[in-house]
Design a protein around this motif. Sequence first.
Motif, short mmCIF file in Angstrom:
data_model
loop_
_atom_site.label_atom_id
_atom_site.label_comp_id
_atom_site.label_asym_id
_atom_site.label_seq_id
_atom_site.Cartn_x
_atom_site.Cartn_y
_atom_site.Cartn_z
N LEU A 149 0.82 -1.20 0.00
CA LEU A 149 0.00 0.00 0.00
C LEU A 149 0.86 1.26 0.00
CD1 LEU A 149 -2.75 -1.10 2.54
CD2 LEU A 149 -3.07 -0.73 0.09
N SER A 150 1.95 1.24 0.76
CA SER A 150 2.83 2.40 0.79
C SER A 150 3.48 2.62 -0.57
CB SER A 150 3.89 2.24 1.87
OG SER A 150 4.59 3.46 2.07
N PHE A 151 3.92 1.55 -1.23
CA PHE A 151 4.53 1.69 -2.55
C PHE A 151 3.51 2.22 -3.56
CE2 PHE A 151 6.79 -0.57 -6.29
CZ PHE A 151 7.50 0.59 -6.59
N LEU A 152 2.29 1.67 -3.54
CA LEU A 152 1.26 2.15 -4.45
C LEU A 152 0.92 3.61 -4.19
CD1 LEU A 152 -1.06 -0.97 -4.67
CD2 LEU A 152 -0.27 0.35 -6.64
N PHE A 153 0.87 4.00 -2.92
CA PHE A 153 0.62 5.41 -2.60
C PHE A 153 1.73 6.29 -3.16
CE2 PHE A 153 1.57 9.05 0.08
CZ PHE A 153 0.40 9.78 -0.07
N HIS A 154 2.98 5.87 -3.00
CA HIS A 154 4.09 6.64 -3.55
C HIS A 154 3.98 6.76 -5.07
CE1 HIS A 154 5.96 6.25 0.42
NE2 HIS A 154 6.91 7.07 0.02
N LEU A 155 3.50 5.72 -5.71
CA LEU A 155 3.36 5.74 -7.17
C LEU A 155 2.22 6.64 -7.62
CD1 LEU A 155 3.78 1.93 -7.96
CD2 LEU A 155 5.47 3.73 -8.38
N LEU A 156 1.06 6.54 -6.95
CA LEU A 156 -0.18 7.13 -7.46
C LEU A 156 -0.73 8.28 -6.64
CD1 LEU A 156 -2.03 3.78 -8.30
CD2 LEU A 156 -0.60 5.16 -9.84
N GLY A 157 -0.29 8.43 -5.39
CA GLY A 157 -0.88 9.43 -4.51
C GLY A 157 -2.24 8.99 -4.02
N GLY A 158 -2.90 9.82 -3.21
CA GLY A 158 -4.21 9.44 -2.67
C GLY A 158 -4.84 10.54 -1.86
N TYR A 159 -6.11 10.33 -1.51
CA TYR A 159 -6.86 11.30 -0.72
C TYR A 159 -6.26 11.50 0.67
CZ TYR A 159 -10.74 11.00 -4.11
OH TYR A 159 -11.53 11.05 -5.23
N GLN A 160 -5.51 10.51 1.18
CA GLN A 160 -5.00 10.57 2.54
C GLN A 160 -3.97 11.70 2.73
OE1 GLN A 160 -4.61 8.17 0.32
NE2 GLN A 160 -4.73 6.12 1.20
N ASN A 161 -3.33 12.10 1.65
CA ASN A 161 -2.25 13.08 1.75
C ASN A 161 -2.18 13.83 0.42
OD1 ASN A 161 0.13 14.50 2.01
ND2 ASN A 161 1.33 12.78 2.81
N GLU A 162 -3.02 14.84 0.28
CA GLU A 162 -3.14 15.56 -1.00
C GLU A 162 -1.89 16.34 -1.36
OE1 GLU A 162 -5.61 15.32 -3.04
OE2 GLU A 162 -7.49 14.97 -1.98
N GLN A 163 -1.02 16.60 -0.38
CA GLN A 163 0.19 17.38 -0.64
C GLN A 163 1.31 16.52 -1.26
OE1 GLN A 163 -1.50 17.77 2.49
NE2 GLN A 163 -2.53 19.41 1.35
N LEU B 214 4.44 8.98 -10.36
CA LEU B 214 4.06 8.91 -11.76
C LEU B 214 3.88 10.28 -12.41
CD1 LEU B 214 3.57 5.82 -11.18
CD2 LEU B 214 1.85 5.95 -12.97
N ASN B 215 3.85 11.33 -11.62
CA ASN B 215 3.89 12.66 -12.24
C ASN B 215 5.16 12.86 -13.05
OD1 ASN B 215 1.44 13.24 -11.05
ND2 ASN B 215 2.13 15.11 -10.05
N GLU B 216 6.21 12.17 -12.62
CA GLU B 216 7.51 12.24 -13.30
C GLU B 216 7.54 11.35 -14.54
OE1 GLU B 216 12.01 10.82 -12.18
OE2 GLU B 216 10.85 11.81 -10.62
N LYS B 217 6.89 10.19 -14.46
CA LYS B 217 6.83 9.25 -15.60
C LYS B 217 5.38 8.78 -15.75
CE LYS B 217 9.93 6.14 -14.31
NZ LYS B 217 10.84 4.98 -14.36
N PRO B 218 4.50 9.59 -16.37
CA PRO B 218 3.07 9.25 -16.43
C PRO B 218 2.74 8.03 -17.27
CG PRO B 218 3.54 11.27 -17.65
CD PRO B 218 4.79 10.93 -16.90
N SER B 219 3.68 7.54 -18.06
CA SER B 219 3.44 6.33 -18.86
C SER B 219 3.83 5.04 -18.14
CB SER B 219 4.19 6.41 -20.20
OG SER B 219 3.69 7.44 -21.00
N TYR B 220 4.33 5.17 -16.92
CA TYR B 220 4.74 4.00 -16.13
C TYR B 220 3.55 3.05 -15.96
CZ TYR B 220 7.13 1.57 -12.24
OH TYR B 220 7.74 0.65 -11.41
N PHE B 221 3.85 1.74 -16.03
CA PHE B 221 2.81 0.71 -15.99
C PHE B 221 2.57 0.21 -14.57
CE2 PHE B 221 2.21 -3.95 -15.80
CZ PHE B 221 0.94 -4.06 -16.36
N VAL B 222 1.30 0.15 -14.15
CA VAL B 222 0.92 -0.43 -12.86
C VAL B 222 -0.35 -1.24 -13.06
CG1 VAL B 222 0.38 -0.02 -10.43
CG2 VAL B 222 1.80 1.64 -11.68
N THR B 223 -0.34 -2.50 -12.62
CA THR B 223 -1.57 -3.28 -12.69
C THR B 223 -1.69 -4.19 -11.47
OG1 THR B 223 -3.00 -4.46 -14.26
CG2 THR B 223 -0.83 -5.43 -13.87
N GLY B 224 -2.89 -4.72 -11.27
CA GLY B 224 -3.13 -5.63 -10.16
C GLY B 224 -4.25 -6.59 -10.47
N PHE B 225 -4.21 -7.73 -9.80
CA PHE B 225 -5.25 -8.75 -9.93
C PHE B 225 -5.84 -9.00 -8.54
CE2 PHE B 225 -1.65 -10.09 -12.76
CZ PHE B 225 -2.16 -9.52 -13.92
#
Length: 374
Positions: free
Chosen positions: A159-173, A178-189
């Motif tokens: 969860l911490s890694f995903l938050f670092h990648l995508l951000g979230g409501y928990q910490n809007e600042q 991915l703002n640096e590399k918006p084409s980066y691939f992330v998926t999950g099952f």
Amino acid sequence: MKNFSRLLIIFVLTLSLNPVFSQNFLENELSPNKSYVLLAHPTVANIETINFLLTNRILQLPEVEFIGIYSVAENYDYNQSVALLKKPEMSKFHLQKVDGVMSLTQIFEQNEWTTTFKKLFDHSVGVFFFGGPDIQPEIYKQKNLYSVVTDPNRHLFELSFLFHLLGGYQNEQFTPFLNEKPSYFVTGFCLGLQSMNVATGGSLIQDIPAQTYHKMNAEETLKLNKDQLHRNYWQEITKETLLMDNSFHQIVYTANPFFPERVKADKNLKPLVLSAHHQSIDDLGKNLIVTATSMDGQVIEGIRHRLYENVFAVQFHPEVSALYTEDKKLKFAPTDSPRSFFEILSPEDREFHVKYWETISKAIKASIKAQKIK
């Protein structure tokens, strides 16, 4: 004799240190000329799954290598994975352990893992998140009503890694990587989709039968329509040995064009998919859009990111090898005739799954291309 003793000591040290080095790929073996995809929770089963998909050209990435990443605090013996990766045919797979343990209050902010997360991000083009056990509900600010949490530290790490990648409501600042590399691939099952949702500030339904359909036991749950069953509840009331853990059910696409346009799936097809879960998305996380649901619309089956085109996930399991080749014959209900997963799917359903993996392959290639241009 002294030389022999010295050589013996070196040999013993080499043997003892080799497993350590084999789990610190970033420090010892990383090549700047290669493209790497990360695999969170790189168990033997998950590594073998990706290898099967590569070998059978379902996942078409001949030049890519993979780095399994995990927290040292997880409840899994990664020495099993170390042993697997010693085989010559597994040379494209590597391991990276991440030290440290975070508290729940630290995971949605810069923390001791942030530097390592950034290094992993900088040296990779994407990441897979796999299925697994329930996330602790206190993370999404709920009491535990129906969750069975067996590996809490795995969830804190992912969860911490995903938050670092995508951000979230928990910490809007916080500025997502991915703002640096918006084409980066992330998926999950399955759990991977749920983790993506919770990491971005969403919540979960802790038990679909109880909270969505108000069914409080297996007998009542099995009275639901087959497309409302997301795992096999027959296991709780019979000792039949050939029962599958999973359930097959249809899904339907939303108005979002992801599946018809991106995956090139037949817009009229309601594909049969394989699932094994009792939880689902409730409130959506930040910038997530629903791409598919269960037939009755009660369970979210697919999501994509509003800003990052190569971030998407599904609640079902398209990665299971038995969907693509004949395997053991199993039953959903005691009165069923045994059939393989491959037999259960129609040719159209199989084509849907293959196209989904083609979409994943293209997304990773797009991430590689964008990184090379940059």
